[in-house]
Write a protein that holds these residues in place. Structure first.
Motif, PDB file in Angstrom:
ATOM      1  N   LEU A  58      80.892  34.892   4.678  1.00  0.00           N
ATOM      2  CA  LEU A  58      81.007  35.559   3.381  1.00  0.00           C
ATOM      3  C   LEU A  58      79.926  35.098   2.412  1.00  0.00           C
ATOM      4  O   LEU A  58      79.315  35.909   1.717  1.00  0.00           O
ATOM      5  CB  LEU A  58      82.390  35.278   2.791  1.00  0.00           C
ATOM      6  N   TYR A  59      79.670  33.793   2.360  1.00  0.00           N
ATOM      7  CA  TYR A  59      78.712  33.256   1.397  1.00  0.00           C
ATOM      8  C   TYR A  59      77.264  33.497   1.798  1.00  0.00           C
ATOM      9  O   TYR A  59      76.379  33.528   0.941  1.00  0.00           O
ATOM     10  CB  TYR A  59      78.922  31.741   1.211  1.00  0.00           C
ATOM     11  N   SER A  60      77.020  33.651   3.099  1.00  0.00           N
ATOM     12  CA  SER A  60      75.630  33.789   3.544  1.00  0.00           C
ATOM     13  C   SER A  60      74.993  35.074   3.032  1.00  0.00           C
ATOM     14  O   SER A  60      73.775  35.144   2.881  1.00  0.00           O
ATOM     15  CB  SER A  60      75.551  33.753   5.074  1.00  0.00           C
ATOM     16  N   TYR A  61      75.815  36.100   2.742  1.00  0.00           N
ATOM     17  CA  TYR A  61      75.245  37.371   2.258  1.00  0.00           C
ATOM     18  C   TYR A  61      74.658  37.219   0.860  1.00  0.00           C
ATOM     19  O   TYR A  61      73.471  37.476   0.668  1.00  0.00           O
ATOM     20  CB  TYR A  61      76.287  38.477   2.310  1.00  0.00           C
ATOM     21  N   PRO A  62      75.450  36.800  -0.156  1.00  0.00           N
ATOM     22  CA  PRO A  62      74.847  36.678  -1.494  1.00  0.00           C
ATOM     23  C   PRO A  62      73.872  35.514  -1.629  1.00  0.00           C
ATOM     24  O   PRO A  62      72.927  35.582  -2.413  1.00  0.00           O
ATOM     25  CB  PRO A  62      76.058  36.486  -2.413  1.00  0.00           C
ATOM     26  N   MET A  63      74.077  34.433  -0.858  1.00  0.00           N
ATOM     27  CA  MET A  63      73.256  33.236  -1.035  1.00  0.00           C
ATOM     28  C   MET A  63      71.980  33.256  -0.203  1.00  0.00           C
ATOM     29  O   MET A  63      71.015  32.545  -0.536  1.00  0.00           O
ATOM     30  CB  MET A  63      74.074  31.986  -0.698  1.00  0.00           C
ATOM     31  N   ILE A  64      71.954  34.048   0.875  1.00  0.00           N
ATOM     32  CA  ILE A  64      70.794  34.041   1.769  1.00  0.00           C
ATOM     33  C   ILE A  64      70.223  35.438   1.970  1.00  0.00           C
ATOM     34  O   ILE A  64      69.032  35.677   1.762  1.00  0.00           O
ATOM     35  CB  ILE A  64      71.155  33.424   3.137  1.00  0.00           C
ATOM     36  N   ALA A  65      71.078  36.389   2.354  1.00  0.00           N
ATOM     37  CA  ALA A  65      70.576  37.729   2.676  1.00  0.00           C
ATOM     38  C   ALA A  65      69.950  38.415   1.467  1.00  0.00           C
ATOM     39  O   ALA A  65      68.857  38.991   1.570  1.00  0.00           O
ATOM     40  CB  ALA A  65      71.717  38.577   3.247  1.00  0.00           C
ATOM     41  N   LEU A  66      70.615  38.362   0.316  1.00  0.00           N
ATOM     42  CA  LEU A  66      70.071  39.034  -0.871  1.00  0.00           C
ATOM     43  C   LEU A  66      68.753  38.403  -1.341  1.00  0.00           C
ATOM     44  O   LEU A  66      67.792  39.132  -1.612  1.00  0.00           O
ATOM     45  CB  LEU A  66      71.112  39.033  -1.994  1.00  0.00           C
ATOM     46  N   PRO A  67      68.667  37.056  -1.466  1.00  0.00           N
ATOM     47  CA  PRO A  67      67.358  36.473  -1.822  1.00  0.00           C
ATOM     48  C   PRO A  67      66.257  36.819  -0.821  1.00  0.00           C
ATOM     49  O   PRO A  67      65.121  37.083  -1.213  1.00  0.00           O
ATOM     50  CB  PRO A  67      67.634  34.964  -1.839  1.00  0.00           C
ATOM     51  N   SER A  68      66.590  36.824   0.481  1.00  0.00           N
ATOM     52  CA  SER A  68      65.591  37.179   1.490  1.00  0.00           C
ATOM     53  C   SER A  68      65.141  38.627   1.324  1.00  0.00           C
ATOM     54  O   SER A  68      63.958  38.946   1.476  1.00  0.00           O
ATOM     55  CB  SER A  68      66.164  36.969   2.893  1.00  0.00           C
ATOM     56  N   MET A  69      66.096  39.516   0.994  1.00  0.00           N
ATOM     57  CA  MET A  69      65.761  40.916   0.776  1.00  0.00           C
ATOM     58  C   MET A  69      64.842  41.079  -0.433  1.00  0.00           C
ATOM     59  O   MET A  69      63.879  41.846  -0.411  1.00  0.00           O
ATOM     60  CB  MET A  69      67.041  41.734   0.578  1.00  0.00           C
ATOM     61  N   LEU A  70      65.129  40.315  -1.494  1.00  0.00           N
ATOM     62  CA  LEU A  70      64.283  40.362  -2.692  1.00  0.00           C
ATOM     63  C   LEU A  70      62.875  39.853  -2.383  1.00  0.00           C
ATOM     64  O   LEU A  70      61.883  40.381  -2.896  1.00  0.00           O
ATOM     65  CB  LEU A  70      64.911  39.540  -3.814  1.00  0.00           C
ATOM     66  N   MET A  71      62.783  38.831  -1.531  1.00  0.00           N
ATOM     67  CA  MET A  71      61.471  38.312  -1.147  1.00  0.00           C
ATOM     68  C   MET A  71      60.686  39.364  -0.362  1.00  0.00           C
ATOM     69  O   MET A  71      59.479  39.537  -0.576  1.00  0.00           O
ATOM     70  CB  MET A  71      61.637  37.031  -0.321  1.00  0.00           C
ATOM     71  N   LEU A  72      61.360  40.101   0.528  1.00  0.00           N
ATOM     72  CA  LEU A  72      60.686  41.154   1.294  1.00  0.00           C
ATOM     73  C   LEU A  72      60.247  42.295   0.376  1.00  0.00           C
ATOM     74  O   LEU A  72      59.163  42.872   0.563  1.00  0.00           O
ATOM     75  CB  LEU A  72      61.604  41.673   2.392  1.00  0.00           C
ATOM     76  N   LEU A  73      61.073  42.619  -0.628  1.00  0.00           N
ATOM     77  CA  LEU A  73      60.675  43.629  -1.606  1.00  0.00           C
ATOM     78  C   LEU A  73      59.455  43.162  -2.388  1.00  0.00           C
ATOM     79  O   LEU A  73      58.575  43.958  -2.734  1.00  0.00           O
ATOM     80  CB  LEU A  73      61.838  43.933  -2.556  1.00  0.00           C
ATOM     81  N   GLY A  74      59.412  41.842  -2.668  1.00  0.00           N
ATOM     82  CA  GLY A  74      58.239  41.285  -3.345  1.00  0.00           C
ATOM     83  C   GLY A  74      56.985  41.415  -2.494  1.00  0.00           C
ATOM     84  O   GLY A  74      55.899  41.708  -3.024  1.00  0.00           O
ATOM     85  N   VAL A  75      57.112  41.232  -1.185  1.00  0.00           N
ATOM     86  CA  VAL A  75      55.973  41.401  -0.285  1.00  0.00           C
ATOM     87  C   VAL A  75      55.521  42.857  -0.271  1.00  0.00           C
ATOM     88  O   VAL A  75      54.313  43.150  -0.275  1.00  0.00           O
ATOM     89  CB  VAL A  75      56.329  40.931   1.142  1.00  0.00           C
ATOM     90  N   PHE A  76      56.493  43.779  -0.258  1.00  0.00           N
ATOM     91  CA  PHE A  76      56.152  45.203  -0.301  1.00  0.00           C
ATOM     92  C   PHE A  76      55.405  45.525  -1.585  1.00  0.00           C
ATOM     93  O   PHE A  76      54.411  46.281  -1.572  1.00  0.00           O
ATOM     94  CB  PHE A  76      57.417  46.058  -0.204  1.00  0.00           C
ATOM     95  N   TYR A  77      55.842  44.947  -2.717  1.00  0.00           N
ATOM     96  CA  TYR A  77      55.165  45.176  -3.999  1.00  0.00           C
ATOM     97  C   TYR A  77      53.746  44.613  -3.955  1.00  0.00           C
ATOM     98  O   TYR A  77      52.793  45.246  -4.444  1.00  0.00           O
ATOM     99  CB  TYR A  77      55.956  44.522  -5.127  1.00  0.00           C
ATOM    100  N   TYR A  78      53.593  43.427  -3.357  1.00  0.00           N
ATOM    101  CA  TYR A  78      52.255  42.827  -3.229  1.00  0.00           C
ATOM    102  C   TYR A  78      51.336  43.727  -2.413  1.00  0.00           C
ATOM    103  O   TYR A  78      50.170  43.932  -2.775  1.00  0.00           O
ATOM    104  CB  TYR A  78      52.380  41.452  -2.564  1.00  0.00           C
TER     105      TYR A  78
END
Length: 232
Positions: free
Chosen positions: A191-211
């Protein structure tokens, strides 16, 4: 029956079947008066395992992430059912994203880098238009350098995920495998791995797409609307 080409992702269904329901079973139905430790673990793992197999069989589309998910579920089940040391759970949690990160780096030495497959591909961007503009602006070499940097950033996001997975597993799962307490802690981890790990990782990938998009804009002058792929 829908074909693989018309199948649309269903993130809310995936979240409910693969995260919420298994977590509830592990935390609330694994006591001796309910399903028991082994029964609760099997019931919880049956949902993501069954859903992954259903998606793969029905839509007949190879999905690398789904395959990793099935592998992860099988390993988690093995650790719990065979009552292995909980350190193997932390190692398993870190191993999956670490393998992906290594694969991203190794793919740069092949004709098919994974970053191109994930971000710079015809389904996401108008690749031919971008390549044409890069040639016109004599910027192809500069773009390849930016693409390589994006590759390192993507690999870094998976290193972050692997590290956080390991830390979270070591912190939350402390009871011996095969006990109701282990199942409850495993449910908390899921349960905790989704908000604590998956969402930050997704935001990092979106940041790479923006770059990557900024690199395309700077080197070609194309806008976001110009570079995004459109269905014929």
């Amino acid at each position: 029956m829908k074909s693989a080409s018309t199948h649309k992702p269903r993130p809310m269904v995936d979240l409910i079947v693969s995260i919420i329901i298994p977590s509830f079973i592990l935390m609330k139905l694994s006591g001796d008066s309910e399903l028991g430790a082994s029964g609760g673990l099997v019931a919880a793992l049956a949902f993501p395992l069954g859903w992954g197999l259903f998606e793969l069989i029905k839509y007949r589309k190879f999905n690398f992430i789904a395959l990793l998910g099935l592998l992860s579920v099988s390993l988690t089940g093995g650790i719990g059912l065979f009552e292995l040391d909980t350190k193997w759970l932390a190692i398993k949690e870190a191993a999956i994203p670490a393998i992906i990160g290594i694969a991203v780096l190794v793919s740069t030495f092949t004709p098919y880098p994974l970053v191109r497959a994930l971000l710079f591909n015809p389904d996401v961007m108008d690749v031919e238009k971008i390549k044409q503009k890069l040639v016109e602006h004599n910027s192809t070499a500069a773009f390849e350098k930016r693409l390589m940097k994006a590759t390192y950033l993507v690999a870094g996001s998976f290193v972050f995920s692997a590290t956080m997975n390991y830390v979270l597993a070591k912190w939350l799962v402390t009871s011996p495998a095969g006990t109701p307490e282990f199942n409850e802690q495993l449910g908390q981890l899921t349960l905790y791995s989704y908000p604590m790990i998956a969402l930050p990782s997704m935001l990092m990938l979106l940041g790479v797409f923006y770059y990557l998009w900024r690199a395309i804009r700077d080197l070609t002058g194309l806008t976001l609307e110009d570079v995004m792929a459109t269905k014929k």
